[in-house]
Design a protein around this motif. Structure first.
Motif, PDB file in Angstrom:
ATOM      1  N   ARG A 236       0.826  -1.231   0.000  1.00 44.66           N
ATOM      2  CA  ARG A 236       0.000   0.000   0.000  1.00 44.66           C
ATOM      3  C   ARG A 236       0.856   1.276   0.000  1.00 44.66           C
ATOM      4  NH1 ARG A 236      -0.178  -3.020   4.473  1.00 44.66           N
ATOM      5  NH2 ARG A 236       0.184  -2.088   6.531  1.00 44.66           N
ATOM      6  N   PRO A 237       1.811   1.387  -0.936  1.00 43.46           N
ATOM      7  CA  PRO A 237       2.778   2.495  -0.884  1.00 43.46           C
ATOM      8  C   PRO A 237       2.255   3.784  -1.514  1.00 43.46           C
ATOM      9  CG  PRO A 237       3.254   1.105  -2.764  1.00 43.46           C
ATOM     10  CD  PRO A 237       2.084   0.462  -2.052  1.00 43.46           C
ATOM     11  N   VAL A 238       2.740   4.907  -0.998  1.00 46.51           N
ATOM     12  CA  VAL A 238       2.594   6.183  -1.692  1.00 46.51           C
ATOM     13  C   VAL A 238       3.611   6.188  -2.822  1.00 46.51           C
ATOM     14  CG1 VAL A 238       2.837   8.678  -1.522  1.00 46.51           C
ATOM     15  CG2 VAL A 238       1.803   7.407   0.364  1.00 46.51           C
ATOM     16  N   THR A 239       3.145   6.431  -4.037  1.00 43.91           N
ATOM     17  CA  THR A 239       4.063   6.461  -5.176  1.00 43.91           C
ATOM     18  C   THR A 239       4.310   7.878  -5.679  1.00 43.91           C
ATOM     19  OG1 THR A 239       2.306   6.194  -6.841  1.00 43.91           O
ATOM     20  CG2 THR A 239       3.236   4.188  -5.874  1.00 43.91           C
ATOM     21  N   ASP A 240       3.421   8.803  -5.295  1.00 47.18           N
ATOM     22  CA  ASP A 240       3.565  10.197  -5.719  1.00 47.18           C
ATOM     23  C   ASP A 240       2.896  11.059  -4.649  1.00 47.18           C
ATOM     24  OD1 ASP A 240       3.630  12.661  -6.894  1.00 47.18           O
ATOM     25  OD2 ASP A 240       2.765  12.029  -8.812  1.00 47.18           O
ATOM     26  N   TRP A 241       3.689  11.816  -3.902  1.00 47.26           N
ATOM     27  CA  TRP A 241       3.150  12.573  -2.770  1.00 47.26           C
ATOM     28  C   TRP A 241       2.189  13.669  -3.191  1.00 47.26           C
ATOM     29  CZ3 TRP A 241       3.068  10.655   1.803  1.00 47.26           C
ATOM     30  CH2 TRP A 241       4.074   9.772   2.228  1.00 47.26           C
ATOM     31  N   ALA A 242       2.221  14.083  -4.443  1.00 44.08           N
ATOM     32  CA  ALA A 242       1.274  15.092  -4.910  1.00 44.08           C
ATOM     33  C   ALA A 242      -0.157  14.560  -4.915  1.00 44.08           C
ATOM     34  CB  ALA A 242       1.654  15.574  -6.308  1.00 44.08           C
ATOM     35  N   HIS A 243      -0.322  13.260  -4.712  1.00 43.99           N
ATOM     36  CA  HIS A 243      -1.654  12.645  -4.723  1.00 43.99           C
ATOM     37  C   HIS A 243      -2.091  12.213  -3.329  1.00 43.99           C
ATOM     38  CE1 HIS A 243      -2.273  12.302  -9.157  1.00 43.99           C
ATOM     39  NE2 HIS A 243      -0.970  12.549  -9.114  1.00 43.99           N
ATOM     40  N   TYR A 244      -1.312  12.564  -2.299  1.00 47.02           N
ATOM     41  CA  TYR A 244      -1.727  12.204  -0.936  1.00 47.02           C
ATOM     42  C   TYR A 244      -2.505  13.373  -0.320  1.00 47.02           C
ATOM     43  CZ  TYR A 244      -1.563   9.728   3.508  1.00 47.02           C
ATOM     44  OH  TYR A 244      -1.925   9.069   4.650  1.00 47.02           O
ATOM     45  N   ASN A 245      -2.864  13.250   0.967  1.00 46.81           N
ATOM     46  CA  ASN A 245      -3.746  14.259   1.577  1.00 46.81           C
ATOM     47  C   ASN A 245      -2.992  15.519   1.988  1.00 46.81           C
ATOM     48  OD1 ASN A 245      -2.654  14.018   4.228  1.00 46.81           O
ATOM     49  ND2 ASN A 245      -3.999  12.310   4.696  1.00 46.81           N
ATOM     50  N   HIS A 246      -3.751  16.558   2.299  1.00 47.49           N
ATOM     51  CA  HIS A 246      -3.132  17.851   2.613  1.00 47.49           C
ATOM     52  C   HIS A 246      -2.577  17.940   4.033  1.00 47.49           C
ATOM     53  CE1 HIS A 246      -2.340  22.115   1.963  1.00 47.49           C
ATOM     54  NE2 HIS A 246      -2.748  22.298   3.200  1.00 47.49           N
ATOM     55  N   PRO A 247      -3.327  17.525   5.084  1.00 47.60           N
ATOM     56  CA  PRO A 247      -2.807  17.730   6.445  1.00 47.60           C
ATOM     57  C   PRO A 247      -1.451  17.086   6.684  1.00 47.60           C
ATOM     58  CG  PRO A 247      -5.130  17.164   6.508  1.00 47.60           C
ATOM     59  CD  PRO A 247      -4.682  16.957   5.099  1.00 47.60           C
ATOM     60  N   TYR A 248      -1.226  15.896   6.139  1.00 46.71           N
ATOM     61  CA  TYR A 248       0.062  15.207   6.362  1.00 46.71           C
ATOM     62  C   TYR A 248       1.132  15.746   5.417  1.00 46.71           C
ATOM     63  CZ  TYR A 248       3.454  11.415   6.864  1.00 46.71           C
ATOM     64  OH  TYR A 248       4.600  10.696   7.102  1.00 46.71           O
ATOM     65  N   THR A 249       0.849  15.706   4.123  1.00 47.68           N
ATOM     66  CA  THR A 249       1.881  16.038   3.140  1.00 47.68           C
ATOM     67  C   THR A 249       2.178  17.526   3.106  1.00 47.68           C
ATOM     68  OG1 THR A 249       0.733  14.352   1.846  1.00 47.68           O
ATOM     69  CG2 THR A 249       2.640  15.384   0.841  1.00 47.68           C
ATOM     70  N   GLY A 250       1.139  18.350   3.270  1.00 47.07           N
ATOM     71  CA  GLY A 250       1.345  19.795   3.220  1.00 47.07           C
ATOM     72  C   GLY A 250       2.261  20.302   4.305  1.00 47.07           C
TER      73      GLY A 250
END
Length: 805
Positions: free
Chosen positions: A695-709
């Motif tokens: 279940r990996p993140v492959t592109d952080w631009a497609h993850y959620n805002h609170p965590y990645t932002g």
């Protein structure tokens, strides 16, 4: 000899044994031992298999969870499943009867809820159950159902004088007078806009003209106006309507003196949300699951308001003068255009408002939507003026691992109503502070190279009960901290980790305790230093206990930048020269510790691998929890930087110190661990022969805002960070064998991530990879069959690629 007779009639057998010769007695004794061992072996675990670990999640036993106390502090309740039933049941015990007993269905119906609010004297309690409010007089045990409606009444608490219960229903606040049983509506929030006056200017002129010349109309109008005034006088105590247009009202709170109501209004989001298709459904049709937005979606701050009940006025608290609101963020210096376009005023919002018990002071917590600042400010509800008490700034992002019982942004009032306590990482580690709101004098209540991780304020507000890792970075111990002396008394003693539930009278503590190879059990202890903790549950099956579960050694090694990295290692008795590195998920999580891991399936799988001769290394890489602010922010603007090199340095350690073949190392992990696995396989392909990315993140631009932002800022303002940090851009580097496993209804890391990476690998002509999709699984797998299939694939990957060639 009749072995069945020997086994089932031991008295007869031993009489024969005593009468025999010495040699015969020895033979018979050996035979007896063999028979007994054979009998025990029927309930022992001969060897670990993936099926055994994953197929039946209850074969090991079920740990007790969610302990809570009765209002009179005499009974401890908890969820447990010692019978391996379909689901957990509720059990109870008392200090005088420590044997747990199941709560009957009839008793559960009248049981007080887990979350209780107490009066100042702790003689009264209130709680919500199934959308209704209840009131309990503790000494008499008299229970009163306050509401009984089809609507939901929520969040009850006592007024500052303990004479009323304040609760919410729908959009509004209500009160219930304990003595009289009378209800009052405190607020009247209404959707839409306030109706415009019915009369036009022309209508008003005509009305005035009519009342000038006609005596009968003048008399009737006078009487009508008087009746209106009389009605207004009779209903003057009723709440006045507040129209909120198309916004949502949140965090409605009444001041202790009942003069003010604070609340927030949030605008309806217009950001596009993602859709997760669900293929395996009872309807037979593909059903769309509406999921989250992606990082960088527009964030609308909430607006903060005060309703002055006495003067019937509502006004917004402006945040334009919050100190530092116009500061330019450091990372924008990398982008001239963005820096020039950056807003002069950053978006901030009030996250909570906290009134002193005496109602004389209100403190608000404010946060910037770019995650880099928090403020604690005094609010004057009359003038709406904000005065700075404390500011914490972090060029990376603000965070605190502390959670307090009430969830008040790690801020609360002390017993004198003159000082507040709060948590901060300003020293580099999460600690508690006290601050005088008048003099602004600040005192550190705890200090040192350790973290305070949970806080509960005592009844008299003169002490804290805190969980810290002061004793060891890999332990969680309970302490009592005096506010006056700042002395910490340790209340727990065994190596490992504790969770606690304090009895309302603070005389007893319910403890959940575990160790590296010992799952969680429930203990009961007096609330004093040096008290003996009595184990009251025994949850493990005989089969589980028969296996010698390893106590992995916690080690440290020096990373390439001289940082000291913690890890735990599983060393086989007979090494096969191969090794596996496990990468925990969540990023900000700790796994090189001395308690029973939340990754218990993986822990058991690591025992299986060790049985097969693999050396297993489990690293608390950069950004892991438990090691302070600098460790946490080590991945700012570059995920796949120091967090990855820590794992690469771990691989070097395996070769240099543990005689591992450098060509026979694999790496695997889930979620963030899956992301690191991909970065390792793509950017350091000669280090790992194989990798399993779950279940990996492959592109952080497609993850959620609170965590990645918080970690990478936003893609349109900091594109460099996303380009450096996303595996999709590095896929051409793949050399070793790669397994990707992903739940197809994952609403956290979307299956789309795996599909996009698959297309990239196809276009690159890579043929040493495979993708396994799990049609009914979300981010955290639920079905044992899915767990089993996944880990059989992982084991097969290791066995096929790490064997000597």
């Amino acid at each position: 000899m009749n072995y069945e007779l020997v086994f089932h009639r031991p008295t007869w057998f031993f009489k024969k044994l005593l009468k025999s010769s010495f040699a015969l007695r020895c033979v018979l004794l050996i035979l007896t031992n063999i028979l007994c061992i054979g009998s025990v072996a029927q309930t022992t675990l001969d060897k670990l298999t993936v099926d055994k670990i994953m197929r039946n999640p209850k074969w090991m036993g079920t740990a007790p969870t969610s302990p809570f106390w009765s209002a009179d502090s005499k009974t401890l309740y908890f969820s447990w499943n010692p019978e391996n039933a379909v689901g957990d049941s509720l059990y109870y015990l008392t200090a005088n009867a420590l044997t747990p007993k199941k709560v009957s269905i009839a008793a559960r119906k009248s049981l007080v809820a887990r979350t209780i609010q107490y009066s100042t004297s702790y003689t009264k309690a209130t709680y919500e159950s199934h959308g209704d409010i209840f009131f309990l007089d503790i000494p008499s045990k008299k229970l009163t159902q306050v509401t009984n409606t089809t609507a939901s009444e929520l969040a009850p608490k006592f007024s500052s004088d303990d004479k009323e219960i304040i609760f919410s229903s729908g959009l509004n606040l209500f009160s219930w007078d304990i003595a009289t049983g009378a209800f009052s509506q405190i607020t009247d929030f209404r959707n839409g806009v306030k109706p415009a006056p019915a009369l036009t200017e022309q209508d008003k002129w005509l009305r005035k003209d009519q009342l000038t010349y006609f005596k009968v109309l003048i008399e009737r109008n006078t009487k009508q106006e008087q009746r209106k005034k009389n009605l207004e006088a009779e209903t003057s105590t009723r709440a006045k309507e507040i129209y909120i247009e198309d916004k949502s009202v949140q965090s409605v709170q009444l001041s202790p003196d009942k003069k003010f109501v604070t609340f927030k209004l949030s605008r309806k989001s217009t950001s596009k949300t993602t859709i997760v298709p669900n293929y395996v459904t009872t309807s037979g049709f593909t059903e769309d699951i509406s999921s989250r937005t992606k990082v960088g979606a527009p964030q609308s701050p909430t607006d903060f308001f005060i309703y002055d009940i006495v003067h019937d006025t509502t006004f917004q608290v402006k945040l334009d003068d919050v100190p530092g609101i116009q500061d330019t963020l450091d990372y924008l210096t990398d982008y001239r255009a963005q820096k020039e376009k950056a807003s002069k005023k950053r978006d901030v919002e009030v996250t909570s408002a906290l009134w002193s018990v005496d109602g004389t002071r209100c403190v608000v917590s404010i946060a910037s939507l770019d995650f880099k600042d928090r403020w604690i400010m005094m609010l004057d509800p009359i003038t709406r003026k904000l005065t700075l008490l404390y500011r914490e700034h972090d060029n990376a992002w603000i965070n605190s691992p502390i959670s307090d019982f009430f969830g008040n942004d790690n801020v609360g009032w002390l017993e004198d109503n003159k000082r507040i306590w709060f948590a901060s990482e300003e020293s580099g580690y999460s600690h508690l502070y006290a601050l005088d709101v008048s003099s602004h004098a600040k005192t550190a209540l705890t200090s040192g190279n350790f973290e305070v991780q949970r806080v509960v304020l005592s009844r008299n507000k003169q002490s804290f009960y805190i969980i810290t890792n002061e004793a060891n970075a890999g332990e969680k111990q309970l302490y009592k901290l005096s506010v006056a002396t700042m002395k910490m008394d340790r209340l727990t003693s065994m190596s490992g980790a504790y969770e606690f539930a304090l009895s309302p009278d603070e005389k007893q503590i319910a403890l959940r305790y575990s160790y590296s190879n010992k799952p969680w059990e429930l203990y009961l202890q007096e609330n004093k230093s040096g008290a003996n903790a009595k184990q009251v549950t025994h949850s493990l099956t005989e089969e589980f206990k028969s296996y010698p579960w390893r106590d992995p050694e916690i080690i440290t090694f020096e990373a390439r930048d001289k940082a000291i990295v913690y890890a735990r290692i599983f060393k086989p008795a007979k090494a096969n020269g191969a090794a596996v590195i496990f990468v925990h998920g969540a990023g900000y999580l700790q796994n090189a510790h001395k308690w029973w891991s939340s990754y218990f399936r993986e822990y058991m799988f690591h025992n299986l691998l060790t049985d097969l001769g693999y050396t297993v290394l489990d690293i608390d890489y950069r950004a892991s929890a438990g090691y302070g602010r600098d460790w946490r922010t080590g991945i700012y603007r570059f995920m796949g930087g120091k967090d990855l090199t820590d794992n690469l340095d771990g691989a070097k350690l395996l070769v240099d110190k543990y005689n591992v073949d450098p060509k026979r190392i694999a790496i695997y992990g889930g979620s963030y661990g899956g992301f690191i696995t991909l970065m390792a396989m793509f950017t350091s392909p000669d280090t790992f022969a194989a990798g399993a990315a779950l279940r990996p993140v492959t592109d952080w631009a497609h993850y959620n805002h609170p965590y990645t932002g918080a970690i990478l800022n936003t893609p349109y303002l900091d594109s460099l960070s996303y380009a450096k940090s996303s595996p999709l851009y590095y896929a051409e580097g793949l050399k070793g064998a790669l397994l990707i496993c992903h739940g197809m209804v994952d609403t956290n890391v979307h299956y789309q991530d795996a599909v996009r990476l698959a297309q990239r690998l196809i276009e690159l002509g890579k043929d040493n990879w495979e993708l396994a999709g799990y049609p009914v699984e979300d981010h955290a797998f639920v079905e044992p069959s899915s767990w089993t299939d996944e880990y059989k694939r992982i084991l097969k990957l290791f066995e096929q690629n790490l064997k000597p060639k």
